[in-house]
Design an enzyme around this catalytic site. Structure first.
Site, short mmCIF file in Angstrom:
data_model
loop_
_atom_site.label_atom_id
_atom_site.label_comp_id
_atom_site.label_asym_id
_atom_site.label_seq_id
_atom_site.Cartn_x
_atom_site.Cartn_y
_atom_site.Cartn_z
N CYS A 108 0.83 -1.22 0.00
CA CYS A 108 0.00 0.00 0.00
C CYS A 108 0.86 1.26 0.00
O CYS A 108 1.66 1.49 0.92
CB CYS A 108 -0.93 -0.03 1.21
SG CYS A 108 -1.74 1.54 1.56
N CYS A 165 0.21 3.56 2.94
CA CYS A 165 0.80 3.00 4.16
C CYS A 165 2.28 3.39 4.27
O CYS A 165 2.77 3.73 5.35
CB CYS A 165 0.66 1.49 4.18
SG CYS A 165 -1.05 0.91 4.16
#
Length: 345
Positions: free
Chosen positions: A51, A54
């Site tokens: 991600c 993230c």
């Protein structure tokens, strides 16, 4: 068999060794419940290794952890693709997701901005129960070196009037990290008088103390006075403090070509710092430029000293900037404001 029993005994006594990265605990299905039970509060970053958002949050989360975590509060993370059952259990549907746990139970999901300040402020509000007692001198020293303003009570006994006032204040102002100790050796090592409240701050003279007035109203005013540097830079935070407050402010409005006036202001600081807020506004940035426009100052007339009263929204200008001129100008402005208030009464 004896070796296995010994290892089992050590694991019970010492607890699990939880790996960490940049101050953030790394969770898995073996240590997840252990961490939730060990710490009173845990903020967990449920993320996915693939991600992009993230990866962007990771350094912000780590820097937030370094400011907040202590023996009761921890930051942790778990890679959901590797431990899908745990993420499903806590209804994680997107990445990254931050969830706060308390006493082993899920409390709430973090919905705020993904900035260091926002996360730190939110965590302090949710986890701070007021002043905590210092367990060791090392803990106390590390606390006093915080990158934020913190306060410590040094006293003799828990039942004293001074401590009761301090603890009541800290309980109502949980955004301020607070600690206390009744250990005389700790006070001696920290060069603190008993009883006293010592403010540790990452600017100016680094610390300030209350020795003789422990009324809550006085503590509040003392903290307010020391919450910012004596000489502030004008930005969105100081703008809110000044224009939404009630304290008169002295601005130095300047740009990179006219910053020689700053030396004169610094020379005058010791004479005026206890009477008025002091702020430098550089018109090379958008906040300083807006302030210059607010006061109707032209760029050709910089630098200017501006004395401003946020209550009446009145202000005076000073163009001839010298140390003595700033001192006299400030005292004259404050005198006029006091006379105006008396007339209003």
């Amino acid at each position: 068999m004896k070796l296995l029993l010994t290892l089992l005994f050590l694991s019970i006594v010492l607890g699990q060794q939880v790996p960490e990265e940049n101050g953030v605990l790394i969770l898995n299905d073996q240590n997840f419940e252990y961490v939730l039970k060990k710490y009173e509060f845990v903020l967990i970053d449920f993320y996915a290794h693939w991600c992009g958002h993230c990866h962007h949050l990771a350094p912000v989360f780590a820097s937030s952890a370094r400011q907040v975590r202590n023996q009761n509060v921890q930051f942790a993370k778990i890679n959901c693709p590797s431990y899908e059952h745990l993420c499903r259990k806590y209804q994680v549907t997107g990445f990254p997701t931050l969830k706060l746990f308390g006493d082993g139970q899920l409390l709430m999901e973090y919905q705020g901005d993904r900035t260091e300040k926002a996360i730190v402020d939110w965590m302090k509000k949710k986890t701070n129960k007021g002043s905590i007692e210092a367990k060791s001198l090392d803990q106390l020293k590390k606390f006093s070196e915080s990158p934020n303003l913190v306060m410590v009570f040094f006293g003799e006994q828990k039942e004293s009037y001074e401590f009761m006032q301090y603890f009541q204040f800290s309980s109502k102002n949980k955004h301020i990290s607070a600690m206390h100790t009744f250990n005389q050796n700790f006070a001696n090592e920290m060069r603190a008088q008993v009883p006293s409240i010592v403010i540790y701050k990452p600017y100016d003279e680094r610390k300030a103390a209350i020795f003789d007035n422990f009324e809550i109203s006085y503590i509040e005013q003392f903290i307010k006075k020391h919450s910012y540097p004596v000489l502030m830079n004008f930005d969105i935070q100081t703008a809110k403090r000044i224009f939404k407050g009630d304290q008169p402010t002295l601005f130095l409005v300047q740009n990179s070509q006219t910053n020689q006036a700053e030396k004169q202001l610094r020379l005058a600081l010791s004479k005026i710092k206890d009477e008025i807020l002091i702020c430098i506004a550089n018109t090379d940035n958008k906040y300083g430029l807006r302030l210059m426009q607010y006061f109707g100052i032209q760029n050709d007339y910089l630098p200017q000293i501006v004395a401003f009263n946020p209550i009446s929204e009145t202000f005076n200008l000073l163009s001839e900037i010298t140390k003595d001129g700033i001192i006299n100008f400030t005292q004259s402005f404050l005198g006029l404001q006091q006379n105006s208030q008396k007339q209003d009464l």
